[in-house]
Write a protein that holds these residues in place. Structure first.
Motif, PDB file in Angstrom:
ATOM      1  N   LEU A 304      14.248  26.693  -1.489  1.00  0.00           N
ATOM      2  CA  LEU A 304      13.175  25.714  -1.420  1.00  0.00           C
ATOM      3  C   LEU A 304      13.117  24.816  -2.654  1.00  0.00           C
ATOM      4  CD1 LEU A 304      10.281  27.788   0.147  1.00  0.00           C
ATOM      5  CD2 LEU A 304      11.580  25.932   1.171  1.00  0.00           C
ATOM      6  N   PRO A 307      13.868  20.864  -1.879  1.00  0.00           N
ATOM      7  CA  PRO A 307      12.760  20.200  -1.179  1.00  0.00           C
ATOM      8  C   PRO A 307      11.461  20.189  -1.984  1.00  0.00           C
ATOM      9  CG  PRO A 307      13.534  22.106   0.066  1.00  0.00           C
ATOM     10  CD  PRO A 307      14.485  21.901  -1.030  1.00  0.00           C
ATOM     11  N   GLU A 310      11.404  17.339  -4.336  1.00  0.00           N
ATOM     12  CA  GLU A 310      11.086  16.062  -3.691  1.00  0.00           C
ATOM     13  C   GLU A 310       9.603  15.939  -3.404  1.00  0.00           C
ATOM     14  OE1 GLU A 310      14.201  14.069  -0.972  1.00  0.00           O
ATOM     15  OE2 GLU A 310      14.111  16.182  -0.477  1.00  0.00           O
ATOM     16  N   ILE A 311       9.025  17.041  -2.897  1.00  0.00           N
ATOM     17  CA  ILE A 311       7.608  16.978  -2.543  1.00  0.00           C
ATOM     18  C   ILE A 311       6.768  16.735  -3.797  1.00  0.00           C
ATOM     19  CG2 ILE A 311       5.681  18.316  -1.630  1.00  0.00           C
ATOM     20  CD1 ILE A 311       7.677  19.670   0.245  1.00  0.00           C
ATOM     21  N   GLY A 314       7.203  13.090  -4.964  1.00  0.00           N
ATOM     22  CA  GLY A 314       6.417  12.154  -4.166  1.00  0.00           C
ATOM     23  C   GLY A 314       4.929  12.317  -4.408  1.00  0.00           C
ATOM     24  N   ILE A 317       3.850  10.638  -7.607  1.00  0.00           N
ATOM     25  CA  ILE A 317       3.733   9.183  -7.481  1.00  0.00           C
ATOM     26  C   ILE A 317       2.418   8.827  -6.797  1.00  0.00           C
ATOM     27  CG2 ILE A 317       4.737   7.109  -6.475  1.00  0.00           C
ATOM     28  CD1 ILE A 317       7.422   8.442  -6.518  1.00  0.00           C
ATOM     29  N   LEU A 321      -0.984   7.110  -8.424  1.00  0.00           N
ATOM     30  CA  LEU A 321      -1.418   5.806  -7.924  1.00  0.00           C
ATOM     31  C   LEU A 321      -2.866   5.854  -7.468  1.00  0.00           C
ATOM     32  CD1 LEU A 321       1.701   4.620  -5.960  1.00  0.00           C
ATOM     33  CD2 LEU A 321       0.670   3.514  -7.911  1.00  0.00           C
TER      34      LEU A 321
ATOM     35  N   PHE B  39       7.717   1.678   3.495  1.00  0.00           N
ATOM     36  CA  PHE B  39       9.051   2.172   3.177  1.00  0.00           C
ATOM     37  C   PHE B  39       9.251   3.599   3.692  1.00  0.00           C
ATOM     38  CE2 PHE B  39       8.955  -1.401   0.334  1.00  0.00           C
ATOM     39  CZ  PHE B  39      10.272  -1.810   0.295  1.00  0.00           C
ATOM     40  N   VAL B  98       3.975  -0.428  -2.567  1.00  0.00           N
ATOM     41  CA  VAL B  98       5.385  -0.123  -2.326  1.00  0.00           C
ATOM     42  C   VAL B  98       5.691   1.301  -2.768  1.00  0.00           C
ATOM     43  CG1 VAL B  98       7.724  -0.660  -3.083  1.00  0.00           C
ATOM     44  CG2 VAL B  98       6.180  -2.501  -2.483  1.00  0.00           C
ATOM     45  N   MET B  99       5.263   1.648  -3.979  1.00  0.00           N
ATOM     46  CA  MET B  99       5.598   2.963  -4.505  1.00  0.00           C
ATOM     47  C   MET B  99       4.871   4.067  -3.758  1.00  0.00           C
ATOM     48  SD  MET B  99       7.971   2.867  -6.514  1.00  0.00           S
ATOM     49  CE  MET B  99       7.967   4.503  -7.223  1.00  0.00           C
ATOM     50  N   ALA B 100       3.644   3.776  -3.274  1.00  0.00           N
ATOM     51  CA  ALA B 100       2.934   4.816  -2.526  1.00  0.00           C
ATOM     52  C   ALA B 100       3.686   5.152  -1.251  1.00  0.00           C
ATOM     53  CB  ALA B 100       1.516   4.350  -2.196  1.00  0.00           C
ATOM     54  N   ILE B 102       6.892   4.707  -0.763  1.00  0.00           N
ATOM     55  CA  ILE B 102       8.141   5.389  -1.137  1.00  0.00           C
ATOM     56  C   ILE B 102       7.848   6.854  -1.466  1.00  0.00           C
ATOM     57  CG2 ILE B 102       9.951   5.535  -2.872  1.00  0.00           C
ATOM     58  CD1 ILE B 102      10.030   2.545  -2.969  1.00  0.00           C
ATOM     59  N   GLY B 103       6.752   7.083  -2.212  1.00  0.00           N
ATOM     60  CA  GLY B 103       6.377   8.457  -2.546  1.00  0.00           C
ATOM     61  C   GLY B 103       6.082   9.265  -1.293  1.00  0.00           C
ATOM     62  N   LEU B 104       5.384   8.636  -0.348  1.00  0.00           N
ATOM     63  CA  LEU B 104       5.093   9.296   0.920  1.00  0.00           C
ATOM     64  C   LEU B 104       6.389   9.682   1.626  1.00  0.00           C
ATOM     65  CD1 LEU B 104       3.226  10.011   3.287  1.00  0.00           C
ATOM     66  CD2 LEU B 104       3.499   7.658   4.062  1.00  0.00           C
ATOM     67  N   THR B 106       9.244  10.293   0.264  1.00  0.00           N
ATOM     68  CA  THR B 106       9.862  11.422  -0.433  1.00  0.00           C
ATOM     69  C   THR B 106       9.187  12.731  -0.040  1.00  0.00           C
ATOM     70  OG1 THR B 106       9.930   9.869  -2.243  1.00  0.00           O
ATOM     71  CG2 THR B 106      10.764  12.051  -2.679  1.00  0.00           C
ATOM     72  N   ILE B 107       7.845  12.698   0.055  1.00  0.00           N
ATOM     73  CA  ILE B 107       7.134  13.921   0.424  1.00  0.00           C
ATOM     74  C   ILE B 107       7.561  14.380   1.819  1.00  0.00           C
ATOM     75  CG2 ILE B 107       4.872  14.905   0.935  1.00  0.00           C
ATOM     76  CD1 ILE B 107       3.674  13.032  -1.117  1.00  0.00           C
ATOM     77  N   HIS B 109      10.283  13.648   3.435  1.00  0.00           N
ATOM     78  CA  HIS B 109      11.686  14.059   3.394  1.00  0.00           C
ATOM     79  C   HIS B 109      11.791  15.489   2.887  1.00  0.00           C
ATOM     80  CE1 HIS B 109      15.887  14.045   2.001  1.00  0.00           C
ATOM     81  NE2 HIS B 109      16.081  13.132   2.921  1.00  0.00           N
ATOM     82  N   GLY B 110      11.092  15.762   1.782  1.00  0.00           N
ATOM     83  CA  GLY B 110      11.115  17.114   1.216  1.00  0.00           C
ATOM     84  C   GLY B 110      10.506  18.125   2.162  1.00  0.00           C
ATOM     85  N   ALA B 111       9.412  17.718   2.831  1.00  0.00           N
ATOM     86  CA  ALA B 111       8.748  18.643   3.749  1.00  0.00           C
ATOM     87  C   ALA B 111       9.676  18.999   4.900  1.00  0.00           C
ATOM     88  CB  ALA B 111       7.454  18.018   4.274  1.00  0.00           C
ATOM     89  N   ASP B 113      12.894  18.938   4.881  1.00  0.00           N
ATOM     90  CA  ASP B 113      13.958  19.771   4.326  1.00  0.00           C
ATOM     91  C   ASP B 113      13.466  21.213   4.176  1.00  0.00           C
ATOM     92  OD1 ASP B 113      16.280  20.568   3.226  1.00  0.00           O
ATOM     93  OD2 ASP B 113      16.287  19.141   1.577  1.00  0.00           O
ATOM     94  N   ALA B 114      12.206  21.364   3.722  1.00  0.00           N
ATOM     95  CA  ALA B 114      11.668  22.709   3.498  1.00  0.00           C
ATOM     96  C   ALA B 114      11.425  23.426   4.823  1.00  0.00           C
ATOM     97  CB  ALA B 114      10.372  22.621   2.695  1.00  0.00           C
ATOM     98  N   LEU B 224      16.063   1.768   6.255  1.00  0.00           N
ATOM     99  CA  LEU B 224      16.237   0.813   5.161  1.00  0.00           C
ATOM    100  C   LEU B 224      17.053  -0.386   5.612  1.00  0.00           C
ATOM    101  CD1 LEU B 224      16.781   3.035   2.024  1.00  0.00           C
ATOM    102  CD2 LEU B 224      14.811   1.678   2.643  1.00  0.00           C
TER     103      LEU B 224
END
Lengths: 346, 292
Positions: A304, A307, A310-311, A314, A317, A321, B39, B98-100, B102-104, B106-107, B109-111, B113-114, B224
């Motif tokens: 884990l 992943p 990454e979580i 994100g 960020i 914000l 994004f 934009v960054m929010a 992108i961050g979302l 990433t979250i 994507h990671g979720a 993957d997990a 993208l």
């Protein structure tokens, strides 16, 4: 308790460090930085070198994005340009103290080309243009084999000074950290000049800035060139550190990493770039340490790790914000103010 | 290369472009409704495909209830994202938004993957594989049927915006939120609906893409490339998304046919750079006028 700002002469007003306490701290910092690799172990030295490179690059991005308002999603590609340029020069026998500025200049030149659309478009559209530049440059890194070595990349020789090879993390530390300090001081001073103030004016309202007599063409391109120069030097240092330039190192993910670093640290603040780069470098390391600690009790934790990284990345960020848009620099300012004004409330 | 091959590549490209148009529609809906370029669209697609995998393959439901469950899940995700991330950030500078997103991304994507692991999973083929011949031109069945599905969905959305009361309210809120608010339209509700609808288009597009290729967390990267479509068509134009989707699909296919597969990845981004230099608001987009 600090009660006011007592500056009686221009010399005092222009001083970078105002009080004797600040000067003493500065001296302590320099001594600390110089002694660090001897006191810390090899792992911490490795992290420190990486951190130095990230700080330079993040500061470059902060000059473009945080101070001038030009959002760049292609910062890693500019680093890549610097890295490949340095690799090319180093393999041709150019010494590192010439190759690094050359890498910066190469990156600045490419940055000027990519920055040209900024004259017509801005904000979101410009971000998408730099995203496109990221992919186009990535394609060039992969396909222009005679120079970039294609997918396998190119290797760099060890930098040498007066015939002595600079090898190992500890030696590279003494290139990276002085470079980082010099570039940070330069960046800090840039925003005390007309050029830097013009950048800030453009960020706040470009049309008003133009009315005030700031040439948008000149200053936007200057900002882009300076930011890319920082990226190029950071990329060159990256090349000397890892002794290789590979296309996958300079991906969109790294560009996003730098944007995240300056957002978490604080847009438009040199200190923010440092804090953000440090924080975003440390968090994955901390996660890895936590996972290594948990793994004996809960073996799936190792799977884990990536992943989770990454979580967390994100979530940092988004969290910054939403809850602290001015980043770590603002938190630091609040802490300082608390102690300055203690025992009174801020 | 003879004319027939050119025609074949063109037709296949146009049909593939239907899918691009569908993904682009998701972008355009959100941009029109809330002035946000999402994004994380690719990650919405990926989540849709994974949810469908869970309901259809892992739970062995029939495809119809599985699809319904997936869409409900994605709708909930869209609403949650709007409420927790985008609403607190409304009125913030572009970089924050934009960054929010992108961050979302990433979250998510990671979720994914997990939860589902990083390996490639296979969705059953939903669309018939049997190729269709138009005269002498061969069109792969999946491409044709995905085109049909995309057209049907785009048509349904257009009809909804044209004829339903809520759809009209959404268009009103998109063109002028303040006035719409004054006229009694619940702008928060329309912006929540906007995110839900965009999530739905993304989920359907994601399921189609995953059933044609394979399913992994990297699925989201498809989106993208679609940025080229919305830049070419204009960020706020539904018509532009459709026309540009077909155009980019055609261009990609013809590039593959004439220059080679490697250049295909480059096409969308070169298009973006050229369009932004020449006509930044796209073919059908609104030219933004800035006032002090």
């Amino acid at each position: 308790m600090r009660t006011g700002d007592y500056r009686a002469s221009y010399a005092q007003d222009e001083a970078l460090f105002v009080t004797p306490v600040q000067r003493a701290w500065l001296l302590a910092l320099i001594v600390g930085l110089a002694a660090f690799p001897w006191a810390a172990g090899s792992y911490l030295t490795y992290i420190a070198v990486l951190l130095g490179i990230h700080v330079i690059s993040a500061t470059g991005l902060n000059i473009m994005t945080g101070y001038t308002g030009l959002i760049s999603l292609g910062h890693a590609a500019f680093m890549g340009v610097g890295c490949y340029a340095v690799a090319y020069a180093a393999n041709a026998g150019v010494p590192f103290w010439i190759a690094l500025p050359l890498g910066g200049l190469a990156s600045a030149a490419i940055g000027l080309v990519v920055g040209i659309p900024s004259l017509r478009i801005k904000g979101l559209y410009f971000a998408i243009a730099t995203l496109a530049a990221q992919f186009v440059l990535g394609f060039v890194f992969r396909e222009w084999e005679p120079v970039t070595g294609g997918v396998r990349g190119v290797n760099l020789p060890a930098p040498s000074l007066f015939g002595l090879a600079i090898e190992g993390d500890r030696a590279v530390y003494y290139i990276v950290v002085p470079a980082a300090v010099a570039m940070l001081v330069a960046a800090r001073n840039l925003f005390r000049t007309r050029v830097g103030r013009a950048f800030i004016a453009i960020r706040d309202r470009d049309i008003s800035a133009e009315v005030l007599g700031i040439s948008l063409l000149r200053y936007k391109l200057t900002a882009f060139a300076i930011g890319s120069f920082y990226a190029g030097v950071a990329g060159g240092l990256w090349g000397y550190f890892f002794r290789a330039a590979t296309p996958e190192a300079f991906s969109l993910g790294l560009s996003v990493f730098y944007l995240a670093a300056i957002i978490v640290g604080g847009l438009g603040s040199i200190l923010g770039g440092i804090l953000g780069a440090a924080f975003m470098t440390m968090v994955p390391e901390a996660l890895r340490a936590i996972v290594a600690w948990i793994a004996p009790w809960y073996p799936p934790a190792t799977v884990l790790l990536s992943p989770m990284r990454e979580i967390v990345f994100g979530a940092l960020i988004v969290g910054f914000l939403v809850f602290e848009p001015h980043g770590l620099a603002e938190m630091w300012r609040r802490v300082r103010r608390f102690f300055h004004l203690w025992p009174f409330k801020t | 290369m003879d004319f027939l091959t050119f025609l074949e590549f063109s037709v296949v490209g146009l049909a593939g472009g239907g899918l691009l148009a569908l993904i682009a529609l998701g972008f355009v809906l959100i941009y029109k409704g809330t002035r946000v370029v999402n994004f994380a669209m690719g990650e919405f697609m990926m989540m849709g495909a994974y949810l469908f995998y869970t309901t259809h393959v892992a739970w062995k439901l029939h495809w119809a209830p599985a699809l319904a469950l997936t869409l409900a899940g994605i709708a909930a995700l869209g609403a949650l994202v709007e409420r927790t991330i985008l609403r607190p950030l409304s009125g913030q500078p572009v970089i924050s938004i934009v960054m929010a997103t992108i961050g979302l991304g990433t979250i998510l994507h990671g979720a994914a993957d997990a939860i589902w692991g990083g390996d490639n999973l296979a969705l059953p083929e939903l669309l018939p594989r049997k190729p269709v011949f138009v005269g002498e031109i061969l069109i792969p069945g999946q491409v044709l049927w995905s085109f049909a599905a995309a057209c049907a969905l785009i048509g349904a959305f257009l009809a909804y915006f044209r004829f339903s009361r809520t759809g009209v309210a959404m268009r009103a809120a998109a063109s002028d939120p303040v006035t719409a608010y004054a006229m009694g339209i619940d702008v928060r509700r329309t912006s929540r609906l906007t995110w839900i609808f965009a999530g739905l288009t993304g989920a359907v597009a994601g399921i189609i893409v995953a059933s044609m290729t394979s399913l992994s967390p990297a699925l989201g990267n498809v989106a993208l490339g679609v940025l080229a479509v919305i830049i070419l068509g204009g960020l706020d134009s539904v018509l532009g998304a459709i026309v540009a989707g077909l155009a980019i699909g055609w261009l990609e296919a013809v590039t593959v046919g004439f220059i080679g597969g490697k250049a295909r990845d480059l096409v969308p981004y070169v298009v973006v750079l050229v369009i932004l230099m020449v006509r930044p608001y796209g073919l059908f987009g609104t030219r933004e006028i800035e006032r002090l």
